[in-house]
Motif scaffolding. Structure first.
Motif, PDB file in Angstrom:
ATOM      1  N   THR A 147     -12.999  -8.940  10.635  1.00 54.27           N
ATOM      2  CA  THR A 147     -14.103  -9.507   9.835  1.00 54.27           C
ATOM      3  C   THR A 147     -13.659 -10.894   9.357  1.00 54.27           C
ATOM      4  N   GLY A 148     -12.194 -10.928   9.054  1.00 56.18           N
ATOM      5  CA  GLY A 148     -11.749 -12.246   8.503  1.00 56.18           C
ATOM      6  C   GLY A 148     -11.653 -12.137   6.710  1.00 56.18           C
ATOM      7  N   ARG A 149     -11.987 -10.848   6.391  1.00 53.20           N
ATOM      8  CA  ARG A 149     -11.789 -10.552   5.063  1.00 53.20           C
ATOM      9  C   ARG A 149     -10.836  -9.877   4.652  1.00 53.20           C
ATOM     10  N   PHE A 150     -10.346  -9.670   3.517  1.00 51.92           N
ATOM     11  CA  PHE A 150      -9.104  -8.605   3.075  1.00 51.92           C
ATOM     12  C   PHE A 150      -9.762  -7.411   2.676  1.00 51.92           C
ATOM     13  N   LEU A 151      -9.298  -6.198   3.032  1.00 52.43           N
ATOM     14  CA  LEU A 151      -9.902  -4.764   2.598  1.00 52.43           C
ATOM     15  C   LEU A 151      -9.249  -4.370   1.221  1.00 52.43           C
ATOM     16  N   THR A 152      -8.244  -4.998   0.846  1.00 55.64           N
ATOM     17  CA  THR A 152      -7.701  -4.928  -0.477  1.00 55.64           C
ATOM     18  C   THR A 152      -7.319  -6.314  -1.276  1.00 55.64           C
ATOM     19  N   LYS A 153      -7.106  -6.271  -2.579  1.00 56.44           N
ATOM     20  CA  LYS A 153      -6.535  -7.480  -3.004  1.00 56.44           C
ATOM     21  C   LYS A 153      -5.350  -8.024  -2.608  1.00 56.44           C
ATOM     22  N   ASN A 154      -5.261  -9.289  -2.417  1.00 51.02           N
ATOM     23  CA  ASN A 154      -4.132 -10.073  -2.086  1.00 51.02           C
ATOM     24  C   ASN A 154      -2.844  -9.463  -2.960  1.00 51.02           C
ATOM     25  N   CYS A 155      -1.948  -8.854  -2.158  1.00 48.09           N
ATOM     26  CA  CYS A 155      -0.813  -8.078  -2.897  1.00 48.09           C
ATOM     27  C   CYS A 155       0.280  -9.189  -3.574  1.00 48.09           C
ATOM     28  N   TYR A 156      -0.252  -9.743  -4.639  1.00 51.93           N
ATOM     29  CA  TYR A 156       0.637 -10.995  -5.171  1.00 51.93           C
ATOM     30  C   TYR A 156       0.411 -10.743  -6.607  1.00 51.93           C
ATOM     31  N   GLY A 157       1.682 -11.161  -7.318  1.00 52.23           N
ATOM     32  CA  GLY A 157       1.563 -10.914  -8.836  1.00 52.23           C
ATOM     33  C   GLY A 157       1.267  -9.731  -9.267  1.00 52.23           C
ATOM     34  N   GLN A 158       0.521  -9.612 -10.269  1.00 53.16           N
ATOM     35  CA  GLN A 158       0.096  -8.210 -10.977  1.00 53.16           C
ATOM     36  C   GLN A 158      -0.484  -7.273 -10.131  1.00 53.16           C
ATOM     37  N   GLU A 159      -1.040  -7.781  -8.912  1.00 46.31           N
ATOM     38  CA  GLU A 159      -1.337  -6.770  -8.090  1.00 46.31           C
ATOM     39  C   GLU A 159      -0.222  -5.850  -7.341  1.00 46.31           C
ATOM     40  N   LYS A 160       0.896  -6.468  -7.353  1.00 46.88           N
ATOM     41  CA  LYS A 160       2.067  -5.746  -6.821  1.00 46.88           C
ATOM     42  C   LYS A 160       2.476  -4.511  -7.801  1.00 46.88           C
ATOM     43  N   VAL A 161       2.390  -4.756  -9.008  1.00 47.51           N
ATOM     44  CA  VAL A 161       2.636  -3.501  -9.970  1.00 47.51           C
ATOM     45  C   VAL A 161       1.587  -2.764  -9.948  1.00 47.51           C
ATOM     46  N   ASN A 162       0.112  -3.346  -9.847  1.00 44.39           N
ATOM     47  CA  ASN A 162      -0.989  -2.300  -9.868  1.00 44.39           C
ATOM     48  C   ASN A 162      -0.850  -1.264  -8.667  1.00 44.39           C
ATOM     49  N   ARG A 163      -0.494  -2.019  -7.431  1.00 40.83           N
ATOM     50  CA  ARG A 163      -0.197  -0.916  -6.335  1.00 40.83           C
ATOM     51  C   ARG A 163       0.764   0.108  -6.414  1.00 40.83           C
ATOM     52  N   ILE A 164       1.928  -0.215  -7.070  1.00 41.51           N
ATOM     53  CA  ILE A 164       3.069   0.693  -7.584  1.00 41.51           C
ATOM     54  C   ILE A 164       2.497   1.973  -8.363  1.00 41.51           C
ATOM     55  N   MET A 165       1.619   1.263  -9.469  1.00 43.08           N
ATOM     56  CA  MET A 165       1.238   2.394 -10.491  1.00 43.08           C
ATOM     57  C   MET A 165       0.071   3.115  -9.871  1.00 43.08           C
ATOM     58  N   ALA A 166      -0.763   2.639  -8.946  1.00 44.30           N
ATOM     59  CA  ALA A 166      -1.489   3.674  -8.276  1.00 44.30           C
ATOM     60  C   ALA A 166      -1.069   4.833  -7.712  1.00 44.30           C
TER      61      ALA A 166
END
Length: 202
Positions: A147-166
């Motif tokens: 679709t050209g869109r991302f299914l998840t947030k861009n895995c950058y900055g705080q999102e990297k921490v969020n993904r590990i904590m999930a």
């Protein structure tokens, strides 16, 4: 205590930003030039911190890949990894092998798209008989088309921490080592018990 070792991909394990290299590989030189000239004002604003990184990235990705069949895209990703294995830093691969030897769970936490990151490490996973978990930016697919869109947030900055904590919410239960090289890794490096900034630069 469980050991987790995370690696950024672009610039840490590779010598170049693979988004740009992949677009040129998949679409050709002139299409690459035209597309980036079109979005150059936004790219400048992004570098100045005046426009969000993820919005620029999604707009550029959509321009080049919206409407492409997923199977075609995945084939391009596989070929890209095969033809560009030289982009990987040997010291980074050594560090990943050492992490496996130490009994750690190995992750790549990257803003790059999962589809082209994973093929770079299939052989390494096979050699160690253990999978490497890829936490990257995932793309949206509908009816087999991007679709050209991302299914998840861009895995950058705080999102990297969020993904590990999930995945591992109980922070006290594991020792975290992180390798990174840029502003996008700042939060994860601060979050880790042991951090390595630009560790594989000659």
């Amino acid at each position: 205590m469980k050991k987790i070792v995370t690696f950024d991909f672009d610039g840490t394990l590779t010598t170049k930003d693979t988004l740009l290299v992949f677009i040129r590989y998949a679409c050709g030189f002139w299409a690459f030039v035209v597309g980036f000239l079109r979005y150059s004002p936004l790219l400048v604003l992004m570098k100045l911190g005046l426009y969000p990184n993820y919005k620029v990235k999604q707009k550029v990705f959509s321009y080049f890949f919206k409407g492409m069949k997923l199977e075609v895209f995945d084939t391009l990703c596989q070929r890209f990894a095969q033809d560009n294995h030289h982009l990987l830093r040997p010291q980074g691969i050594e560090a990943m092998n050492q992490a496996f030897s130490d009994g750690a769970e190995v992750m790549i936490v990257s803003a790059s798209i999962d589809n082209w990151v994973k093929p770079f490490f299939e052989n390494l996973s096979n050699q160690n008989n253990r999978s490497i978990l890829i936490l990257g930016t995932q793309i949206e697919v509908k009816d087999g088309l991007l679709t050209g869109r991302f299914l998840t947030k861009n895995c950058y900055g705080q999102e990297k921490v969020n993904r590990i904590m999930a995945l591992y919410p109980h922070r006290e239960n594991y020792h975290l080592t992180a390798y990174g090289d840029s502003r996008g890794d700042k939060e994860l490096l601060a979050f880790a018990d042991e951090s390595h900034y630009k560790p594989f630069r000659a």
